[in-house]
Design a protein around this motif. Sequence first.
Motif, PDB file in Angstrom:
ATOM      1  N   LEU A  60       0.833  -1.208   0.000  1.00 43.00           N
ATOM      2  CA  LEU A  60       0.000   0.000   0.000  1.00 43.00           C
ATOM      3  C   LEU A  60       0.868   1.259   0.000  1.00 43.00           C
ATOM      4  CD1 LEU A  60      -2.859   1.169   0.071  1.00 43.00           C
ATOM      5  CD2 LEU A  60      -2.746   1.113   2.566  1.00 43.00           C
ATOM      6  N   GLN A  61       1.971   1.220   0.763  1.00 38.89           N
ATOM      7  CA  GLN A  61       2.872   2.393   0.757  1.00 38.89           C
ATOM      8  C   GLN A  61       3.359   2.676  -0.660  1.00 38.89           C
ATOM      9  OE1 GLN A  61       6.123   2.119   3.625  1.00 38.89           O
ATOM     10  NE2 GLN A  61       4.737   1.185   5.104  1.00 38.89           N
ATOM     11  N   LYS A  62       3.679   1.632  -1.384  1.00 42.72           N
ATOM     12  CA  LYS A  62       4.163   1.828  -2.757  1.00 42.72           C
ATOM     13  C   LYS A  62       3.053   2.368  -3.661  1.00 42.72           C
ATOM     14  CE  LYS A  62       7.907  -1.541  -2.742  1.00 42.72           C
ATOM     15  NZ  LYS A  62       8.632  -2.548  -3.502  1.00 42.72           N
ATOM     16  N   ILE A  63       1.846   1.824  -3.488  1.00 40.51           N
ATOM     17  CA  ILE A  63       0.722   2.313  -4.306  1.00 40.51           C
ATOM     18  C   ILE A  63       0.485   3.800  -4.019  1.00 40.51           C
ATOM     19  CG2 ILE A  63      -1.792   2.139  -4.636  1.00 40.51           C
ATOM     20  CD1 ILE A  63      -1.486  -0.891  -4.077  1.00 40.51           C
ATOM     21  N   GLU A  64       0.513   4.157  -2.748  1.00 41.14           N
ATOM     22  CA  GLU A  64       0.238   5.552  -2.388  1.00 41.14           C
ATOM     23  C   GLU A  64       1.339   6.485  -2.897  1.00 41.14           C
ATOM     24  OE1 GLU A  64      -0.548   5.293   1.818  1.00 41.14           O
ATOM     25  OE2 GLU A  64      -2.719   5.005   1.468  1.00 41.14           O
ATOM     26  N   ALA A  65       2.572   5.972  -2.927  1.00 47.73           N
ATOM     27  CA  ALA A  65       3.666   6.794  -3.473  1.00 47.73           C
ATOM     28  C   ALA A  65       3.455   7.068  -4.962  1.00 47.73           C
ATOM     29  CB  ALA A  65       5.006   6.084  -3.256  1.00 47.73           C
ATOM     30  N   ALA A  66       2.882   6.091  -5.657  1.00 51.42           N
ATOM     31  CA  ALA A  66       2.673   6.261  -7.103  1.00 51.42           C
ATOM     32  C   ALA A  66       1.404   7.047  -7.411  1.00 51.42           C
ATOM     33  CB  ALA A  66       2.607   4.888  -7.776  1.00 51.42           C
ATOM     34  N   THR A  67       0.396   6.920  -6.578  1.00 56.00           N
ATOM     35  CA  THR A  67      -0.892   7.557  -6.896  1.00 56.00           C
ATOM     36  C   THR A  67      -0.963   9.001  -6.395  1.00 56.00           C
ATOM     37  OG1 THR A  67      -1.771   6.534  -4.888  1.00 56.00           O
ATOM     38  CG2 THR A  67      -2.258   5.434  -6.972  1.00 56.00           C
ATOM     39  N   GLN A  68      -0.126   9.374  -5.440  1.00 56.54           N
ATOM     40  CA  GLN A  68      -0.058  10.775  -4.979  1.00 56.54           C
ATOM     41  C   GLN A  68      -1.429  11.306  -4.560  1.00 56.54           C
ATOM     42  OE1 GLN A  68       2.957  12.977  -5.212  1.00 56.54           O
ATOM     43  NE2 GLN A  68       3.898  10.956  -5.206  1.00 56.54           N
ATOM     44  N   GLY A  69      -2.126  10.544  -3.761  1.00 55.27           N
ATOM     45  CA  GLY A  69      -3.413  11.017  -3.222  1.00 55.27           C
ATOM     46  C   GLY A  69      -4.618  10.653  -4.064  1.00 55.27           C
ATOM     47  N   ARG A  70      -4.398  10.163  -5.273  1.00 52.34           N
ATOM     48  CA  ARG A  70      -5.549   9.746  -6.098  1.00 52.34           C
ATOM     49  C   ARG A  70      -5.995   8.337  -5.705  1.00 52.34           C
ATOM     50  NH1 ARG A  70      -3.643  10.377 -12.115  1.00 52.34           N
ATOM     51  NH2 ARG A  70      -5.764   9.587 -12.496  1.00 52.34           N
ATOM     52  N   LYS A  71      -7.214   8.005  -6.083  1.00 52.98           N
ATOM     53  CA  LYS A  71      -7.735   6.663  -5.798  1.00 52.98           C
ATOM     54  C   LYS A  71      -7.377   5.717  -6.943  1.00 52.98           C
ATOM     55  CE  LYS A  71      -9.934   7.830  -2.031  1.00 52.98           C
ATOM     56  NZ  LYS A  71      -9.017   7.750  -0.876  1.00 52.98           N
ATOM     57  N   VAL A  72      -7.323   4.438  -6.611  1.00 55.36           N
ATOM     58  CA  VAL A  72      -7.146   3.435  -7.674  1.00 55.36           C
ATOM     59  C   VAL A  72      -8.529   3.097  -8.226  1.00 55.36           C
ATOM     60  CG1 VAL A  72      -6.322   1.120  -8.215  1.00 55.36           C
ATOM     61  CG2 VAL A  72      -5.094   2.519  -6.535  1.00 55.36           C
ATOM     62  N   ASP A  73      -8.687   3.208  -9.562  1.00 53.25           N
ATOM     63  CA  ASP A  73      -9.998   3.005 -10.182  1.00 53.25           C
ATOM     64  C   ASP A  73     -10.282   1.541 -10.507  1.00 53.25           C
ATOM     65  OD1 ASP A  73     -10.857   5.910 -10.653  1.00 53.25           O
ATOM     66  OD2 ASP A  73      -8.826   5.870 -11.484  1.00 53.25           O
ATOM     67  N   TYR A  74      -9.247   0.838 -10.959  1.00 53.02           N
ATOM     68  CA  TYR A  74      -9.458  -0.542 -11.407  1.00 53.02           C
ATOM     69  C   TYR A  74      -8.437  -1.482 -10.761  1.00 53.02           C
ATOM     70  CZ  TYR A  74     -11.962   1.710 -15.273  1.00 53.02           C
ATOM     71  OH  TYR A  74     -12.814   2.464 -16.026  1.00 53.02           O
ATOM     72  N   LEU A  75      -8.900  -2.676 -10.425  1.00 53.15           N
ATOM     73  CA  LEU A  75      -7.992  -3.772 -10.070  1.00 53.15           C
ATOM     74  C   LEU A  75      -8.164  -4.850 -11.131  1.00 53.15           C
ATOM     75  CD1 LEU A  75      -6.087  -5.472  -8.347  1.00 53.15           C
ATOM     76  CD2 LEU A  75      -8.070  -6.231  -7.015  1.00 53.15           C
ATOM     77  N   ILE A  76      -7.114  -5.121 -11.852  1.00 55.63           N
ATOM     78  CA  ILE A  76      -7.162  -6.163 -12.881  1.00 55.63           C
ATOM     79  C   ILE A  76      -6.572  -7.429 -12.285  1.00 55.63           C
ATOM     80  CG2 ILE A  76      -6.190  -6.854 -15.112  1.00 55.63           C
ATOM     81  CD1 ILE A  76      -6.279  -3.574 -15.469  1.00 55.63           C
ATOM     82  N   ILE A  77      -7.350  -8.491 -12.320  1.00 57.66           N
ATOM     83  CA  ILE A  77      -6.878  -9.753 -11.740  1.00 57.66           C
ATOM     84  C   ILE A  77      -6.478 -10.687 -12.878  1.00 57.66           C
ATOM     85  CG2 ILE A  77      -7.422 -11.697 -10.239  1.00 57.66           C
ATOM     86  CD1 ILE A  77      -9.551  -9.996  -8.912  1.00 57.66           C
TER      87      ILE A  77
END
Length: 396
Positions: A60-77
């Motif tokens: 999650l820390q890595k995701i938040e570093a990349a998204t810069q406060g934006r939400k993740v719209d899609y999770l592709i499985i």
Amino acid sequence: MKTQKISPSVHYVGVNDRRKSLFENQMPLPYGVSYNSYLIVDEKIALIDTVEEGYFDIFLQKIEAATQGRKVDYLIINHMEPDHSGSIRLITQQYPNIQIIGNAKTFDMLKGYYGVVDNLLEVTDAAELILGEKTLQFYLAPMVHWPETMVTYLKQEKILFSGDAFGCFGTLDGGVVDTSINLDKYWGEMRRYYANIVGKYGVPVQNALKKLSSLEIDTICSTHGPVWTEHRAKVVELYDKYSRYEALEKGVVVAYGSMYGHTEQMAEVIAEGIVAGGVSKVLLHDVSKTDLSFVLADVFKYSGLVIGSPTYMNELFPGVAALLHKIEMRGVKHRIFAAFGSCTWAGVSVKTLVPWAEKLHWHIVGSVEEKQALKAEKYQQCYELGLKMAQAVLGK
Ligand code: FEO
């Protein structure tokens, strides 16, 4: 925190697992393993696969570093095995509006494993998803490695997110892309990964390779191990060979079990015969010492296989029986084979090994069985069996 970037829009957000001893609670991990996940940042943000649940915080820390406060719209499985799906429930709690993309089989597993049934978008072969400037395309790749497996193609950047395909054991030590890291440890670990994890599914892998052959691919992002750029053609070629059960090299694996050294002595003499016959690549494996995942990786690599076993409780030695089971499960084809064994009063091992290889339609060179200690006549037969193996392997 900074994330490593694969391209202007793709961030690596995977993690390294250096703690797990056994992958799938079976295969040793001397170099660890990585669980790769990728984040594509465009007008919409898409996350491709997750990581094992125990690594969610760093993920999650890595995701938040990349998204810069934006939400993740899609999770592709792309794949539901828990080494990649383990954090899905936590991701849906973190991003309640996230839309989950998969196929019908994905969603059956998603419900069964995690009880997730909302915000699902089902895709079929070649369906597209527009993120803004970037477009993703999905291709079903059943049984590479589970029935729901699919791959995702980022069209504009020619990046294939390939799921387990082209993956290997081994953590990513400071870098992610093949051009910036030392690759030495990965080649053997790719073969061991393939042989043990995907090795049963040669036909589905061939089907997937055919399906993807029309795509122009500059970068392969697998779920385990390095991102392949410069070496992408090599890894595709390796997977093509492995999935056709084509040996990479002329050489002989001599795998045996031995309680008191008599069967082992036969293995030594056969190996001497093979080398005297002109084949230098001979690998002896005592199945009680070498984990079978490594033996299996060598079986996938070399064209010749000699298996030896004492007769134990009127059957094969247990470690040898386990090796046979692993090879047979994976349907290994086209090997040159010989058998040997020893017994104290009634020989069963060679009588079991030869029909087993016949069932696999392998080329059988011969066999030797000794009663009790190795004596002159059978010593000579072992040596000659080695010579014959060498001739067969060299195509003489
Ligand atoms: Fe890495 Fe089949 O999961």
